[in-house]
Structures are given as structure tokens and as C-alpha cells.
Design an enzyme around this catalytic site. Structure first.
Site, mmCIF file in Angstrom:
data_model
loop_
_atom_site.group_PDB
_atom_site.id
_atom_site.type_symbol
_atom_site.label_atom_id
_atom_site.label_comp_id
_atom_site.label_asym_id
_atom_site.label_seq_id
_atom_site.Cartn_x
_atom_site.Cartn_y
_atom_site.Cartn_z
ATOM 1 N N ASP A 194 -0.624 -5.124 5.897
ATOM 2 C CA ASP A 194 -1.906 -5.895 4.907
ATOM 3 C C ASP A 194 -1.745 -6.201 3.711
ATOM 4 O O ASP A 194 -1.397 -5.411 3.244
ATOM 5 C CB ASP A 194 -3.057 -5.794 5.635
ATOM 6 C CG ASP A 194 -3.379 -3.936 4.961
ATOM 7 O OD1 ASP A 194 -2.244 -3.128 5.134
ATOM 8 O OD2 ASP A 194 -4.625 -3.711 4.278
ATOM 9 N N GLU A 195 -1.837 -6.905 3.255
ATOM 10 C CA GLU A 195 -1.852 -7.497 1.966
ATOM 11 C C GLU A 195 -1.371 -6.983 1.002
ATOM 12 O O GLU A 195 -0.474 -6.684 0.252
ATOM 13 C CB GLU A 195 -2.733 -6.352 0.877
ATOM 14 C CG GLU A 195 -4.964 -6.838 1.731
ATOM 15 C CD GLU A 195 -5.538 -5.781 1.084
ATOM 16 O OE1 GLU A 195 -6.761 -6.303 0.890
ATOM 17 O OE2 GLU A 195 -5.802 -4.578 1.108
ATOM 18 N N VAL A 196 0.695 -8.059 1.472
ATOM 19 C CA VAL A 196 1.548 -7.492 1.120
ATOM 20 C C VAL A 196 1.846 -8.905 -0.242
ATOM 21 O O VAL A 196 1.910 -10.223 -0.008
ATOM 22 C CB VAL A 196 3.045 -7.775 1.732
ATOM 23 C CG1 VAL A 196 4.076 -7.649 1.629
ATOM 24 C CG2 VAL A 196 2.769 -6.689 2.883
ATOM 25 N N HIS B 41 0.660 -1.089 0.232
ATOM 26 C CA HIS B 41 -0.044 0.027 0.057
ATOM 27 C C HIS B 41 1.087 1.443 -0.164
ATOM 28 O O HIS B 41 0.339 2.680 0.325
ATOM 29 C CB HIS B 41 -1.239 -0.257 1.170
ATOM 30 C CG HIS B 41 -2.062 -1.237 1.581
ATOM 31 N ND1 HIS B 41 -3.374 -0.674 0.087
ATOM 32 C CD2 HIS B 41 -2.333 -2.166 1.308
ATOM 33 C CE1 HIS B 41 -4.143 -1.724 0.241
ATOM 34 N NE2 HIS B 41 -3.051 -2.594 1.144
#
Length: 528
Positions: free
Chosen positions: A321-323, A268
Site C-alpha cells: 500500500d501507499e507506494v 513503509h
């Protein structure tokens, strides 16, 4: 069914609901206090209703209490013109003012501060004074909010009444962390909009504004140590200076609200590289941040150093998160670094998160990370970590069993951008589901509703947040045994509170329909 018939049936339903005892004998206080007793007399607010702090150990050097009292007067008088010459009332029932007695001289706002208060309003006296007692300034602020909901405008006398006196209220929050996330990366939110959100948070007794400042799409915040970072803003005018950030922190503190800043790494973060391209693994594969580049961690250190000068909450949120680590293995120089250090991409993800944690700790912070960090390498996280659940149920149970603290935000119930989630689901979402051990329950420090910004800007953020966030706020404030077991039991009371928000200038949407719903047809605020 004809429209007139449908409207009649709908209207009768709401009339029956409003007149039933499901509003707890007509008491319209939100969130419901821990304990209350009340009578049947009506008092009248004096035209010179004043604040008395004699006996309080708190010296109001910052004028926080004085300003909060003035806000109280403003919000109870804002909707109508008060007739200060009215002779309708009995002078012996005049409520002269409020005595506020605060035990602690300290006005530091920090996680775990005592937010309890006692509010008593006698039905007789010469003169009659309400009394608000609190261990801290911040408990007193909550007491003022409760008092504001006891005040009603009488359209016959044109004055403010306090009905059902005498009142005795003893109150404190169920959870120490009661959060609301706003996202200023997906859409920029002007400062007045953020302040409006803070005002409404205070009305509902939420106490943490989680500011998700930056993300893939934009980097609107000034970072003095690395001034090119905000080159990643959408435009030159869609930015926040550090002075702006300090203004938000101070504005929130004066209403008993901490600001949690988030720096979401290593994913992100595409917008970071607009100003500093070397943070990207490559221009063709720019996310997550380059784990092999020492400059990445030097910059994170600089950002957190600047954060520590403004964001003085105990915690900082480091995302995690969401790596998607595929860029690391696809980029030759990063792949070479992984091989040199004997790391696969999953281990490199762990390395990045743990190193960022240590940088944050060096600046005096404790850390909050999204749940993927726990799911992937929970036993390696710093013991100062709070795991922020979002993917679904059951995670909090695993986190506290591992001895770590947890914040609950499961997306199927507490994500405000999910417009299909009704206020009833927000109300019934229980952070302690399947956690029966008392010591483990204490590790759930609270919950948070999340207003992700993909489809909200200054034009619609308020009606997307409210009243659904208020439904969750009662879940986080009110003792479990006082919460309704069926949301229909609180429909009338929440409807009343939603209309109260409207009267105070908050664009709270109707209860009926999906999130961010518009009124379906003409009708009373209390029937929508």
C-alpha cells in the site's frame, strides 16, 4: 439543564434500556450464538466442577484443552471469593462438571478449521453434567467461552450460578476470518500487552491476530538471516526475538487464534535501511525499497524463510500500500535500471509486488495484499492473493467480481485509530454490502478491525480496541439474520459485555462518547 437533572434523566434512560426486551429477554451473551434455547431453572457450580473427556477422540497431549478449562474456572471465579461451604443451594441442582467430546484427534490450527460447537446444560440429572460437543478442539474452545458467560456470582449465596437452565446452544461463525490488527512499529507493544489483547480476542471469538510488525518508523523483530535489520528498532530494549514471536504464535494458538505476520513492501520500509543502507534507492530518497537491487529480493527471501519457521498460518501479508515511486525515477541508478528493462514507475511497482508474491509462494504461503495492488493491476495478481480492503466501501464487490478473495477493513468504519468512529458504526458495518451472488459472497472470507499504532502504546491500547472491536466481532460471528438491524437493540447487551471485560482485567472503555473515552462522571459500569 442542571447537572443533577441531566444525570437523573441519563440514569432513567439506561434503567429502561436494561429492563427492556432489547437484550433478547435479558440474555447477555456476546457474540450472540447461531441458535439457543433456554429455560428458567438455576443450577449451582460444584466446588469441584471438573472436566470429563471420556468418549473424545482428541487426546490432549499439549494440555491445550485442560489449560483452557482452567482459564474458564479462573475467569468465572476471578471477581469474587467463592464460599465453598455454602449451604444455600439445593444439592439436586448441583452442576458437577462438563463433558467435552471432540470428534477430531487433530489439533492443527489453520484457516477454515471447523469452529462449530454444541453446548447443552440439562436442568436435572444425577449428577448433572454440561455437555460440549465439537468437531475440533477450536470449536470446543469457543464453547467454553460461551459457557463462561452463562456463569454468574450470587452475592447472597457466594457461589457461581448457571441461570435459565436447561440450555441448548448450537453455534458456528459466519466468517472464517475474523481479524484484529495491531501495529508494533509506530509504538512498541510489550509481550504481556500483546498477550492481553489475545486473551480479549478469545473472549470475543476473534480468530486472527494480524501482526503489523515493522514499518517506516521501526523494525523491532529479529531476523536471523539478516541480523542487522533490527538495528532499525527504536531502542535495544524495544525488540522481539524470534523466540518471542514463537511464544506469541503458540500463546495465540492455544486460544484458537492464528497469527498473520505482515511484511509491508516495497513502501513503509525506511527502517530496513538502518541496518542495510543498500536497500534504499539513496540516503536522500530512502523509500520505497530499491527495485533495481537484487539484494532487496534476496533479503525478502531470507526474511520470509525465517518467517516460515515461526509464522505457520496459511497466509502472509505483503502490504503493497501507499507506494510513492518518485524516489525510483529521481535516483539515477534506479532510473537507469527502469530504462534498461523498459519499465515505467507504475510497471516497476507491479514488478516488485508480483516478485515478492512469488517469493512468498515459494515458502508455502498464500498472500494477502492491501487493495492498492488490486486497484492498480488486479488482473496480474497471483490467484492465491487475498485483497485486503481498507480505503473505503465498494472495493470488496469489485474484488469478488474479479474472482479473488477479499478481507474487509474499510477505514471509515473499522479503523480503531479513528476515534470518531462509534461502536454503533462498527456494529453496523456489513462486509457483504451490495454482494448478492452467493458464490461471490463466499469469496469474502471475513473482516478485520485495525488498531494502527500512531497514538497507542501499552498505556492505552486496550481501551482504544474495546469495546468497539467487540461490536465488529458480533458482525463477523453471528448469522446475518440474527444481527440487530438497529444498534440500540444491543446496547444493553454490549454494555454488559464491556463490564464483563473490565471484570476480567481488560481495560475496555465506556460505550458512551468517542473511541477511547473515559467515564464522564460517577456511576454504574452498566450505565456508561
Amino acid at each position: 439543564m442542571e447537572k443533577k437533572t441531566r444525570n437523573l434523566i441519563f440514569g432513567l434512560f439506561w434503567m429502561l434500556l436494561a429492563s427492556s426486551n432489547l437484550c433478547i429477554d435479558g440474555l447477555n451473551i456476546w457474540p450472540m450464538p447461531s441458535s439457543l434455547k433456554y429455560g428458567a431453572k438455576t443450577l449451582y457450580l460444584s466446588k469441584d466442577f471438573g472436566l470429563d473427556t471420556v468418549g473424545s477422540k482428541y487426546v490432549d497431549a499439549s494440555s491445550t484443552l485442560k489449560d483452557a478449562f482452567q482459564r474458564l474456572l479462573d475467569i468465572v471465579e476471578t471477581a469474587h471469593a467463592i464460599d465453598t461451604n455454602s449451604t444455600y443451594y439445593n444439592p439436586s441442582l448441583l452442576l458437577k462438571g462438563m463433558r467435552v467430546v471432540i470428534s477430531s484427534p487433530n489439533d492443527e490450527l489453520q484457516f477454515g478449521v471447523d469452529e462449530s460447537y454444541k453446548l447443552s446444560i440439562p436442568s436435572s440429572g444425577n449428577p448433572i453434567y454440561a455437555t460440549l460437543e465439537a468437531p475440533t478442539l477450536y470449536g470446543a474452545l469457543h464453547g467454553l467461552q460461551t459457557f463462561s458467560q452463562l456463569c454468574h456470582f450470587n452475592f447472597t449465596t457466594r457461589i457461581i450460578e448457571v441461570r435459565q437452565a436447561p440450555w441448548n446452544i448450537i453455534d458456528q461463525p459466519r466468517f472464517s476470518y475474523r481479524g484484529l490488527l495491531i501495529d508494533t512499529s509506530r509504538h512498541y507493544q510489550p509481550l504481556p500487552i500483546i498477550k492481553n489483547v489475545i486473551d480479549a480476542m478469545a473472549y470475543t471469538k476473534l480468530n486472527v491476530l494480524h501482526w503489523h510488525i515493522v514499518d517506516t518508523q521501526s523494525f523491532p523483530l529479529e531476523i536471523p538471516s539478516y541480523p542487522k535489520l533490527w538495528n532499525g528498532a527504536y531502542s535495544p530494549s524495544e525488540r522481539y526475538t524470534m523466540a518471542d514471536a514463537a511464544e506469541i504464535v503458540n500463546y495465540a494458538k492455544r486460544q484458537g487464534i492464528n497469527v498473520l505476520a505482515e511484511l509491508d513492501v516495497p513502501g513503509h520500509a525506511l527502517s530496513w535501511g538502518i541496518g542495510y543502507p543498500s536497500l534504499w534507492p539513496s540516503s536522500d530518497c530512502p523509500e520505497p525499497l530499491d527495485v533495481s537491487n537484487e539484494f532487496t529480493f534476496k533479503l525478502i527471501d531470507g526474511v520470509l524463510s525465517d518467517f516460515s519457521k515461526v509464522f505457520n498460518f496459511k497466509f502472509v501479508h505483503l502490504g503493497g500500500d501507499e507506494v510513492d515511486t518518485s524516489c525510483w525515477v529521481m535516483t539515477p541508478h534506479v532510473r537507469k535500471w527502469l530504462t534498461k528493462h523498459g519499465l515505467n514507475e507504475t510497471e516497476a511497482y507491479q514488478y516488485f509486488v508480483l516478485r515478492a508474491q512469488q517469493i512468498a509462494i515459494s515458502h508455502g504461503y498464500e498472500i494477502i495484499n492491501w487493495e492498492e495492488t488490486f486497484n492498480n493491476f488486479g488482473n496480474k495478481l497471483s490467484r492465491k492473493t487475498v485483497v485486503h480492503n481498507w480505503l473505503g466501501g465498494g472495493v470488496a464487490q469489485q474484488v469478488v467480481a474479479a474472482g479473488l478473495r477479499c478481507i474487509v477493513s474499510n477505514q471509515d468504519k473499522w479503523y480503531l485509530d479513528h476515534l470518531d468512529i462509534t461502536w454503533q458504526q462498527f456494529y453496523m458495518n456489513e462486509p457483504l454490502t451490495n454482494i448478492t451472488n452467493l458464490q461471490q459472497q463466499k469469496l469474502v472470507i471475513g473482516g478485520e478491525v485495525c488498531m494502527w499504532g500512531e497514538t497507542v502504546d501499552g498505556s492505552d491500547i486496550e481501551q482504544t480496541i474495546w469495546p468497539r472491536a467487540a461490536a465488529a466481532a458480533e458482525r463477523m460471528w453471528t448469522p446475518y439474520d440474527k444481527l440487530a438491524k438497529d444498534p440500540r437493540q444491543v446496547t444493553g447487551r454490549l454494555s454488559h459485555f464491556r463490564c464483563l471485560l473490565n471484570q476480567r482485567g481488560v481495560a475496555a472503555a465506556p460505550l458512551t462518547g468517542r473511541g477511547r473515552a473515559a467515564p464522564e462522571e460517577p456511576g454504574s459500569c452498566y450505565k456508561q
